[in-house]
Design a protein around this motif. Structure first.
Motif, PDB file in Angstrom:
ATOM      1  N   VAL A   7       0.813  -1.366   0.047  1.00 36.00           N
ATOM      2  CA  VAL A   7       0.140   0.033   0.009  1.00 36.00           C
ATOM      3  C   VAL A   7       0.947   1.257  -0.050  1.00 36.00           C
ATOM      4  N   ASP A   8       0.479   1.993  -0.880  1.00 36.39           N
ATOM      5  CA  ASP A   8       1.353   3.265  -1.007  1.00 36.39           C
ATOM      6  C   ASP A   8       2.940   2.955  -1.257  1.00 36.39           C
ATOM      7  N   ASP A   9       3.648   3.268  -0.365  1.00 39.44           N
ATOM      8  CA  ASP A   9       5.055   3.050  -0.531  1.00 39.44           C
ATOM      9  C   ASP A   9       5.664   1.946   0.525  1.00 39.44           C
ATOM     10  N   THR A  10       4.717   1.457   1.175  1.00 36.52           N
ATOM     11  CA  THR A  10       4.987   0.379   2.040  1.00 36.52           C
ATOM     12  C   THR A  10       4.519  -1.048   1.746  1.00 36.52           C
ATOM     13  N   LEU A  11       5.475  -1.997   2.152  1.00 33.62           N
ATOM     14  CA  LEU A  11       5.375  -3.238   1.737  1.00 33.62           C
ATOM     15  C   LEU A  11       5.341  -4.161   3.060  1.00 33.62           C
ATOM     16  N   GLN A  12       4.413  -4.903   3.513  1.00 38.02           N
ATOM     17  CA  GLN A  12       4.157  -5.785   4.741  1.00 38.02           C
ATOM     18  C   GLN A  12       4.167  -7.256   4.259  1.00 38.02           C
ATOM     19  N   ALA A  13       5.003  -8.050   4.675  1.00 41.83           N
ATOM     20  CA  ALA A  13       5.197  -9.273   4.209  1.00 41.83           C
ATOM     21  C   ALA A  13       5.368 -10.369   5.415  1.00 41.83           C
ATOM     22  N   THR A  14       4.957 -11.603   5.073  1.00 37.81           N
ATOM     23  CA  THR A  14       5.179 -12.544   6.159  1.00 37.81           C
ATOM     24  C   THR A  14       6.150 -13.218   5.238  1.00 37.81           C
ATOM     25  N   VAL A  15       7.494 -13.786   5.571  1.00 36.62           N
ATOM     26  CA  VAL A  15       8.387 -14.643   4.829  1.00 36.62           C
ATOM     27  C   VAL A  15       8.917 -15.869   5.609  1.00 36.62           C
ATOM     28  N   PRO A  16       8.426 -16.998   4.753  1.00 36.90           N
ATOM     29  CA  PRO A  16       8.911 -18.088   5.286  1.00 36.90           C
ATOM     30  C   PRO A  16      10.360 -18.240   5.795  1.00 36.90           C
ATOM     31  N   GLY A  17      10.781 -18.792   6.782  1.00 40.07           N
ATOM     32  CA  GLY A  17      12.260 -19.251   6.878  1.00 40.07           C
ATOM     33  C   GLY A  17      12.090 -20.248   8.203  1.00 40.07           C
ATOM     34  N   SER A  18      13.243 -20.169   9.008  1.00 37.36           N
ATOM     35  CA  SER A  18      13.218 -21.231  10.135  1.00 37.36           C
ATOM     36  C   SER A  18      11.912 -21.125  10.975  1.00 37.36           C
ATOM     37  N   PRO A  20       8.233 -18.206  10.175  1.00 36.04           N
ATOM     38  CA  PRO A  20       7.522 -17.148   9.564  1.00 36.04           C
ATOM     39  C   PRO A  20       8.350 -15.700  10.161  1.00 36.04           C
ATOM     40  N   TYR A  21       8.759 -14.850   9.386  1.00 35.29           N
ATOM     41  CA  TYR A  21       9.334 -13.522   9.724  1.00 35.29           C
ATOM     42  C   TYR A  21       8.387 -12.352   9.374  1.00 35.29           C
ATOM     43  N   ASP A  22       7.982 -11.402  10.115  1.00 29.85           N
ATOM     44  CA  ASP A  22       7.347 -10.097   9.677  1.00 29.85           C
ATOM     45  C   ASP A  22       8.281  -9.399   8.995  1.00 29.85           C
ATOM     46  N   VAL A  23       7.957  -8.677   7.902  1.00 29.09           N
ATOM     47  CA  VAL A  23       8.670  -7.631   7.342  1.00 29.09           C
ATOM     48  C   VAL A  23       8.199  -6.625   6.974  1.00 29.09           C
ATOM     49  N   GLN A  24       8.585  -5.287   7.211  1.00 27.01           N
ATOM     50  CA  GLN A  24       8.066  -4.211   6.572  1.00 27.01           C
ATOM     51  C   GLN A  24       9.093  -3.640   5.833  1.00 27.01           C
ATOM     52  N   VAL A  25       8.743  -3.035   4.538  1.00 23.03           N
ATOM     53  CA  VAL A  25       9.865  -2.245   3.677  1.00 23.03           C
ATOM     54  C   VAL A  25       9.165  -1.204   3.206  1.00 23.03           C
ATOM     55  N   ILE A  26       9.989   0.073   2.896  1.00 25.82           N
ATOM     56  CA  ILE A  26       9.649   1.073   2.563  1.00 25.82           C
ATOM     57  C   ILE A  26      10.305   1.381   1.012  1.00 25.82           C
ATOM     58  N   LEU A  27       9.381   1.397  -0.031  1.00 26.53           N
ATOM     59  CA  LEU A  27      10.012   1.600  -1.447  1.00 26.53           C
ATOM     60  C   LEU A  27       9.588   2.732  -1.909  1.00 26.53           C
ATOM     61  N   SER A  28      10.390   3.165  -2.821  1.00 30.44           N
ATOM     62  CA  SER A  28      10.205   4.383  -3.659  1.00 30.44           C
ATOM     63  C   SER A  28      10.333   4.369  -5.190  1.00 30.44           C
ATOM     64  N   GLN A  29       9.349   4.079  -5.846  1.00 31.90           N
ATOM     65  CA  GLN A  29       8.996   3.801  -7.299  1.00 31.90           C
ATOM     66  C   GLN A  29       9.622   2.592  -7.548  1.00 31.90           C
ATOM     67  N   GLY A  30       9.270   1.586  -6.588  1.00 28.42           N
ATOM     68  CA  GLY A  30       9.733   0.287  -6.794  1.00 28.42           C
ATOM     69  C   GLY A  30      11.090  -0.160  -6.385  1.00 28.42           C
ATOM     70  N   SER A  31      11.662   0.750  -5.772  1.00 28.29           N
ATOM     71  CA  SER A  31      13.224   0.408  -5.308  1.00 28.29           C
ATOM     72  C   SER A  31      13.211   0.577  -3.728  1.00 28.29           C
ATOM     73  N   ARG A  38      12.191  -9.215  11.701  1.00 26.72           N
ATOM     74  CA  ARG A  38      12.229  -9.811  12.956  1.00 26.72           C
ATOM     75  C   ARG A  38      13.330 -11.010  13.169  1.00 26.72           C
ATOM     76  N   CYS A  39      13.816 -11.250  12.070  1.00 29.76           N
ATOM     77  CA  CYS A  39      14.827 -12.216  11.910  1.00 29.76           C
ATOM     78  C   CYS A  39      16.297 -12.153  12.992  1.00 29.76           C
ATOM     79  N   PRO A  40      16.685 -13.109  13.203  1.00 28.78           N
ATOM     80  CA  PRO A  40      17.976 -12.718  14.056  1.00 28.78           C
ATOM     81  C   PRO A  40      19.230 -12.397  13.096  1.00 28.78           C
ATOM     82  N   ASP A  41      18.935 -12.339  11.776  1.00 29.70           N
ATOM     83  CA  ASP A  41      20.344 -11.855  11.011  1.00 29.70           C
ATOM     84  C   ASP A  41      20.551 -10.469  11.224  1.00 29.70           C
ATOM     85  N   GLU A  42      21.744 -10.126  11.354  1.00 30.02           N
ATOM     86  CA  GLU A  42      22.047  -8.848  11.560  1.00 30.02           C
ATOM     87  C   GLU A  42      22.431  -8.019  10.111  1.00 30.02           C
ATOM     88  N   THR A  43      22.562  -8.827   9.114  1.00 31.92           N
ATOM     89  CA  THR A  43      22.675  -8.263   7.938  1.00 31.92           C
ATOM     90  C   THR A  43      21.638  -7.349   7.442  1.00 31.92           C
TER      91      THR A  43
END
Length: 105
Positions: A7-18, A20-31, A38-43
């Motif tokens: 919605v708008d420029d915000t993407l929310q998803a539940t991504v499977p892994g070890s 399910p992880y909740d992810v929120q991303v801000i995009l600008s013109q798709g980038s 909420r995963c433990p990965d620090e990358t």
């Protein structure tokens, strides 16, 4: 992806892994601009954020043609009351916030 909302420029998803992880991303013109996972990965960005951004290419954002402010300005008071009442019936947290924000105590 088990859930994907764009919605708008915000993407929310539940991504499977070890798990399910909740992810929120801000995009600008798709980038990618920024993201949180909420995963433990620090990358930054982690592989879950990358997966969500890649999946967003398959989905058109709701509200990408008009700002939310313009949409609300064009709606009648009756339409807004009706929608807000329906949302409050579906989500007790929103109902509680309406009481807190609009009560004249």
């Amino acid at each position: 992806m088990t859930e994907l909302e764009y919605v708008d420029d915000t993407l929310q998803a539940t991504v499977p892994g070890s798990r399910p992880y909740d992810v929120q991303v801000i995009l600008s013109q798709g980038s990618y601009v920024s993201g949180q996972c909420r995963c433990p990965d620090e990358t930054v960005p982690c592989k879950h954020i990358v997966a969500a951004v890649l999946a967003s290419g398959d989905v058109e954002a709701v509200g990408s043609n008009q700002s939310l402010d313009a949409l609300l300005a064009a709606a009648s008071a009756e339409e807004l009351r009706s929608i807000l009442a329906e949302i409050a019936d579906e989500d007790i947290g929103i109902r509680k916030r309406l009481y807190e924000e609009l009560s004249e105590d």
